[in-house]
Design an enzyme around this catalytic site. Structure first.
Site, PDB file in Angstrom:
ATOM      1  N   HIS A 109      52.322  40.410  35.981  1.00 23.73           N
ATOM      2  CA  HIS A 109      51.017  40.693  35.384  1.00 23.73           C
ATOM      3  C   HIS A 109      51.097  41.948  34.527  1.00 23.73           C
ATOM      4  O   HIS A 109      52.040  42.744  34.655  1.00 23.73           O
ATOM      5  CB  HIS A 109      49.977  40.911  36.490  1.00 23.73           C
ATOM      6  CG  HIS A 109      50.246  42.144  37.279  1.00 23.73           C
ATOM      7  ND1 HIS A 109      51.049  42.134  38.406  1.00 23.73           N
ATOM      8  CD2 HIS A 109      49.888  43.438  37.088  1.00 23.73           C
ATOM      9  CE1 HIS A 109      51.144  43.363  38.867  1.00 23.73           C
ATOM     10  NE2 HIS A 109      50.458  44.179  38.088  1.00 23.73           N
TER      11      HIS A 109
ATOM     12  N   HIS B 208      52.266  47.065  30.042  1.00 22.42           N
ATOM     13  CA  HIS B 208      53.603  46.639  30.467  1.00 22.42           C
ATOM     14  C   HIS B 208      53.503  45.576  31.546  1.00 22.42           C
ATOM     15  O   HIS B 208      52.437  45.384  32.142  1.00 22.42           O
ATOM     16  CB  HIS B 208      54.357  47.838  31.041  1.00 22.42           C
ATOM     17  CG  HIS B 208      53.747  48.282  32.346  1.00 22.42           C
ATOM     18  ND1 HIS B 208      52.636  49.114  32.379  1.00 22.42           N
ATOM     19  CD2 HIS B 208      54.018  47.960  33.636  1.00 22.42           C
ATOM     20  CE1 HIS B 208      52.278  49.301  33.642  1.00 22.42           C
ATOM     21  NE2 HIS B 208      53.093  48.600  34.428  1.00 22.42           N
TER      22      HIS B 208
HETATM   23  O1  ACK Z   1      53.094  47.229  37.861  1.00 19.95           O
HETATM   24  P1  ACK Z   1      51.735  47.705  37.771  1.00 19.95           P
HETATM   25  O2  ACK Z   1      51.062  47.817  36.457  1.00 19.95           O
HETATM   26  O3  ACK Z   1      51.566  49.065  38.575  1.00 19.95           O
HETATM   27  O4  ACK Z   1      50.824  46.821  38.712  1.00 19.95           O
HETATM   28  C1  ACK Z   1      50.541  47.459  39.919  1.00 19.95           C
HETATM   29  C2  ACK Z   1      49.112  47.246  40.311  1.00 19.95           C
HETATM   30  O5  ACK Z   1      48.396  48.372  39.857  1.00 19.95           O
HETATM   31  C3  ACK Z   1      48.914  47.118  41.837  1.00 19.95           C
HETATM   32  O6  ACK Z   1      49.484  48.190  42.490  1.00 19.95           O
HETATM   33  C4  ACK Z   1      49.274  49.293  39.227  1.00 19.95           C
HETATM   34  N1  ACK Z   1      48.874  50.634  39.663  1.00 19.95           N
HETATM   35  C5  ACK Z   1      48.961  51.178  40.899  1.00 19.95           C
HETATM   36  N2  ACK Z   1      48.453  52.412  40.909  1.00 19.95           N
HETATM   37  C6  ACK Z   1      48.017  52.671  39.640  1.00 19.95           C
HETATM   38  C7  ACK Z   1      47.394  53.776  39.002  1.00 19.95           C
HETATM   39  N3  ACK Z   1      47.097  54.886  39.674  1.00 19.95           N
HETATM   40  N4  ACK Z   1      47.102  53.682  37.689  1.00 19.95           N
HETATM   41  C8  ACK Z   1      47.393  52.579  36.993  1.00 19.95           C
HETATM   42  N5  ACK Z   1      47.978  51.493  37.536  1.00 19.95           N
HETATM   43  C9  ACK Z   1      48.295  51.533  38.831  1.00 19.95           C
HETATM   44  C10 ACK Z   1      50.663  48.932  39.653  1.00 19.95           C
END
Ligand code: ACK
Length: 220
Positions: free
Chosen positions: A69, A151
């Site tokens: 995703h 990303h």
């Molecule tokens: O790979 P990602 O984009 O990085 O997808 C996961 C998703 O949310 C579930 O954990 C993203 N994620 C986690 N913490 C944060 C944060 N503080 N800010 C933005 N994205 C986050 C994580």
């Protein structure tokens, strides 16, 4: 809108359709396999192993995490700043459940993460939170264009959380913006491979990968 009565999710984002997930996982594995064999990569192995002589199997080094995703807004079930506003946003409600095509323009590898850069269209950017780049805590990235952080996390090394993937991407883009060209290492079949130091590798894809994805949310 449809989200009014629901509790807030862990995050909103585009979820890749399953047929294209397999394809991207294969492309990513092939890239890691090839990178592993390059002399240029072996020369900088210490970034990954901490020891000059040690070998590394990149395919084992990274663990895949869940469905592929591209996160738009991390809500943490409402605990994250701006979560409620995002869920109430008109565009978010209008586009919830819609399918659009993500353009994957690069693959990148660091000692912490492997991911794909997503180049968002103007239409997709309406779903992008205003502060996503600033919130990443990469000072040099605050002036990058909106959407720079977009990303897909393809894998994380042991003990690393997926939030790191966007941070790693922003660090590379910040270096580019500061005028660091990186070291062009090789023209590969998929595109040109550049090294940015400290174990950071970027493969700019000759042909972007087009990935249909559904804008939705994840509760976990
Ligand atoms: O790979 P990602 O984009 O990085 O997808 C996961 C998703 O949310 C579930 O954990 C993203 N994620 C986690 N913490 C944060 C944060 N503080 N800010 C933005 N994205 C986050 C994580």
């Amino acid at each position: 809108g449809p989200l009014a009565e629901m509790s807030l999710p862990l995050f909103f984002g585009w979820f890749l359709l399953s047929s294209v997930q397999d394809k991207i996982r294969c492309t990513s594995m092939d890239f890691l396999k090839t990178l592993d064999t390059l002399d240029a990569f072996k020369k900088h192995l210490i970034d990954f192993t901490g020891k000059a002589e040690k070998e590394v199997d990149l395919e084992q080094y990274f663990q895949a995490k869940g469905t592929l995703h591209c996160t738009t807004k991390f809500c943490d079930y409402g605990k994250a700043e701006g979560a409620k506003d995002y869920a109430e946003n008109q565009a978010v409600n209008d586009l919830y459940g819609s399918v659009s095509e993500l353009s994957l323009s690069a693959l990148f590898v660091t000692p912490r993460t492997v991911g794909a850069r997503v180049s968002l269209t103007e239409e997709q950017l309406v779903l992008w939170p205003a502060d996503a780049e600033k919130e990443a805590d990469v000072p040099a990235a605050a002036s990058l264009p909106r959407g720079s952080r977009a990303h897909i996390t393809l894998g994380c090394s042991e003990g690393v959380e997926p939030v790191q993937t966007g941070v790693d991407l922003l660090e590379i883009l910040a270096l580019q913006q500061e005028g660091q060209q990186g070291e062009l290492v090789e023209e590969m079949e998929l595109g040109s491979l550049t090294y940015y130091g400290s174990g950071r590798w970027l493969l700019s894809l000759r042909e972007p990968i087009c990935a249909p994805a559904c804008f939705s949310s994840y509760y976990g």
